[in-house]
Design a protein around this motif. Sequence first.
Motif, PDB file in Angstrom:
ATOM      1  N   ARG A  78      38.335  39.238  36.819  1.00 54.87           N
ATOM      2  CA  ARG A  78      39.223  39.557  37.937  1.00 54.87           C
ATOM      3  C   ARG A  78      39.662  41.012  37.870  1.00 54.87           C
ATOM      4  O   ARG A  78      39.713  41.719  38.873  1.00 54.87           O
ATOM      5  CB  ARG A  78      40.430  38.628  37.945  1.00 54.87           C
ATOM      6  CG  ARG A  78      41.021  38.492  39.326  1.00 54.87           C
ATOM      7  CD  ARG A  78      41.967  37.323  39.404  1.00 54.87           C
ATOM      8  NE  ARG A  78      42.969  37.392  38.344  1.00 54.87           N
ATOM      9  CZ  ARG A  78      44.081  36.673  38.358  1.00 54.87           C
ATOM     10  NH1 ARG A  78      44.338  35.858  39.364  1.00 54.87           N
ATOM     11  NH2 ARG A  78      44.943  36.756  37.373  1.00 54.87           N
ATOM     12  N   GLY A  85      36.861  46.944  43.472  1.00 52.92           N
ATOM     13  CA  GLY A  85      37.318  46.868  44.850  1.00 52.92           C
ATOM     14  C   GLY A  85      38.251  48.006  45.207  1.00 52.92           C
ATOM     15  O   GLY A  85      38.168  48.571  46.298  1.00 52.92           O
ATOM     16  N   GLU A 162      34.504  44.780  53.616  1.00 54.11           N
ATOM     17  CA  GLU A 162      35.258  43.628  54.095  1.00 54.11           C
ATOM     18  C   GLU A 162      35.325  42.507  53.058  1.00 54.11           C
ATOM     19  O   GLU A 162      36.101  41.565  53.204  1.00 54.11           O
ATOM     20  CB  GLU A 162      34.646  43.104  55.406  1.00 54.11           C
ATOM     21  CG  GLU A 162      33.374  42.266  55.243  1.00 54.11           C
ATOM     22  CD  GLU A 162      32.140  43.119  54.941  1.00 54.11           C
ATOM     23  OE1 GLU A 162      32.275  44.364  54.877  1.00 54.11           O
ATOM     24  OE2 GLU A 162      31.049  42.543  54.765  1.00 54.11           O
ATOM     25  N   ALA A 163      34.494  42.618  52.017  1.00 52.09           N
ATOM     26  CA  ALA A 163      34.430  41.546  51.030  1.00 52.09           C
ATOM     27  C   ALA A 163      35.672  41.538  50.139  1.00 52.09           C
ATOM     28  O   ALA A 163      36.260  42.579  49.861  1.00 52.09           O
ATOM     29  CB  ALA A 163      33.175  41.683  50.183  1.00 52.09           C
ATOM     30  N   ASP A 164      36.021  40.345  49.703  1.00 54.08           N
ATOM     31  CA  ASP A 164      37.225  40.172  48.890  1.00 54.08           C
ATOM     32  C   ASP A 164      36.895  40.171  47.392  1.00 54.08           C
ATOM     33  O   ASP A 164      36.107  39.337  46.945  1.00 54.08           O
ATOM     34  CB  ASP A 164      37.886  38.840  49.287  1.00 54.08           C
ATOM     35  CG  ASP A 164      39.122  38.551  48.442  1.00 54.08           C
ATOM     36  OD1 ASP A 164      39.714  39.519  47.925  1.00 54.08           O
ATOM     37  OD2 ASP A 164      39.479  37.364  48.311  1.00 54.08           O
ATOM     38  N   PRO A 165      37.474  41.102  46.638  1.00 52.95           N
ATOM     39  CA  PRO A 165      37.192  41.192  45.206  1.00 52.95           C
ATOM     40  C   PRO A 165      37.523  39.892  44.469  1.00 52.95           C
ATOM     41  O   PRO A 165      36.764  39.447  43.604  1.00 52.95           O
ATOM     42  CB  PRO A 165      38.112  42.321  44.732  1.00 52.95           C
ATOM     43  CG  PRO A 165      38.377  43.140  45.932  1.00 52.95           C
ATOM     44  CD  PRO A 165      38.367  42.195  47.083  1.00 52.95           C
ATOM     45  N   GLU A 166      38.643  39.294  44.834  1.00 52.81           N
ATOM     46  CA  GLU A 166      39.081  38.059  44.181  1.00 52.81           C
ATOM     47  C   GLU A 166      38.046  36.943  44.354  1.00 52.81           C
ATOM     48  O   GLU A 166      37.688  36.245  43.406  1.00 52.81           O
ATOM     49  CB  GLU A 166      40.423  37.638  44.795  1.00 52.81           C
ATOM     50  CG  GLU A 166      41.114  36.510  44.068  1.00 52.81           C
ATOM     51  CD  GLU A 166      41.966  37.004  42.906  1.00 52.81           C
ATOM     52  OE1 GLU A 166      42.017  38.234  42.691  1.00 52.81           O
ATOM     53  OE2 GLU A 166      42.564  36.159  42.216  1.00 52.81           O
ATOM     54  N   LYS A 167      37.561  36.853  45.569  1.00 54.45           N
ATOM     55  CA  LYS A 167      36.573  35.817  45.874  1.00 54.45           C
ATOM     56  C   LYS A 167      35.274  36.081  45.118  1.00 54.45           C
ATOM     57  O   LYS A 167      34.625  35.166  44.609  1.00 54.45           O
ATOM     58  CB  LYS A 167      36.307  35.818  47.381  1.00 54.45           C
ATOM     59  CG  LYS A 167      35.832  34.480  47.927  1.00 54.45           C
ATOM     60  CD  LYS A 167      35.907  34.497  49.439  1.00 54.45           C
ATOM     61  CE  LYS A 167      35.302  33.229  50.048  1.00 54.45           C
ATOM     62  NZ  LYS A 167      35.358  33.284  51.535  1.00 54.45           N
ATOM     63  N   THR A 168      34.912  37.349  45.062  1.00 53.58           N
ATOM     64  CA  THR A 168      33.696  37.722  44.344  1.00 53.58           C
ATOM     65  C   THR A 168      33.831  37.402  42.859  1.00 53.58           C
ATOM     66  O   THR A 168      32.890  36.905  42.229  1.00 53.58           O
ATOM     67  CB  THR A 168      33.401  39.221  44.518  1.00 53.58           C
ATOM     68  OG1 THR A 168      33.438  39.544  45.908  1.00 53.58           O
ATOM     69  CG2 THR A 168      32.040  39.570  43.967  1.00 53.58           C
TER      70      THR A 168
END
Lengths: 194, 194
Positions: A78, A85, A162-168
């Motif tokens: 994380r 990110g 647009e991508a979410d670091p947390e989700k990745t």
Amino acid sequence: MLDAGVRVFSRRGYHGASMDEIADEAGISKPMVYAYLGTKEELFVACLHREGTRMMEAIAGAAAPDLPADERLWRGLRAFFGFVGAHRDGWSVLYRQARAEPLFTGELTVMRARMVEVVAGMLDHALRAEGREVAETELEVVAYALVGATESLADWLADRPEADPEKTATRMMNVAWLGAGQLLQGITWRPPGG
Amino acid sequence: MLDAGVRVFSRRGYHGASMDEIADEAGISKPMVYAYLGTKEELFVACLHREGTRMMEAIAGAAAPDLPADERLWRGLRAFFGFVGAHRDGWSVLYRQARAEPLFTGELTVMRARMVEVVAGMLDHALRAEGREVAETELEVVAYALVGATESLADWLADRPEADPEKTATRMMNVAWLGAGQLLQGITWRPPGG
DNA sequence: GAGCATACCTACTCATGCGTAGGGTTACGC
DNA sequence: GCGTAACCCTACGCATGAGTAGGTATGCTC
């Protein structure tokens, strides 16, 4: 001033970046850049170093060594993806530019080795806690694979604002932990007919 | 002639390579290179294209679509490793160069799409066989992670002449499949407290 | 205010290397 | 033998950009 360097390097690439543009971005003139940070190569290494150190600190600070392995891995991932990110420019400089240029591969190898060491240590710790043990080479290989996969996803993330670091990070954790988790239980896959 | 390009580009990097050196390597003179393949940029794209296509064919040829998923993945991985190992100065180096250079991002997007299509298609097929379905982005991410891990292990292998490629492929399969295998069963890891 | 140091700039030199112009060489038709 | 056409070369034009020389303004010391 290093900030200006990182911005321009990530925008244009190492070769595409001109010292004039970097000086301009920093709001000073070219001779000043040379006075403070030396040649273009030295400037790039300085950027590389700073970004690398920041990243290491972010990760090391998040993954306390007394936590269980999955928790540690999760926090480390994380922190890592959070960093990428937040510093997409910095990441681009570190792993895209530096990797392509033979001049800087040495620097990069050292950094990766440290990363692998950390990850392998994490796995080793988890194994010993269960009274099991695995050859060092084996751990190193798994760690290498995990680090490589993570780097690759970081690249993916850096290209998608647009991508979410947390989700990745969660996705990576799925791949890494469910894989590593099985391995830690002594479950292995074998080639067919082998 | 493309061979000469690939050799020089991988030795020097895109910018470090001079058209003179490429011409020299090919045993002809510079104007000939321009006559046949146009500018340096076009030459690089041509090299990238050919190597990418070759690799894709190697993988697609090995992983027949009517096999079970793990068998397909195993064969695909082995083909991938075999290719990268045998063309150490080929695809992966060019790929790295292309990523660093903003000029080639367009070309790269196309290649990436095909790569992901192959790897993700493998996973997708396995999922559909079980009547399940997953968002395309999800598959893309997993594919990215697997390719990254594999590339990383290929690097690891390249630095260790005494290491066995087949064994390395097996290790990669362990990480990839036991991870992917769990995922295919619908098992996912969730962040603590999430 | 003369002397000096610091901080910074404009404007240059110079090497590199992409892309090309124009010249030689061989082969063939007549 | 002479035109010419295909082929490939050497040798150059030219832009770019790294690194620097030499000048200017500001401030500090005595």
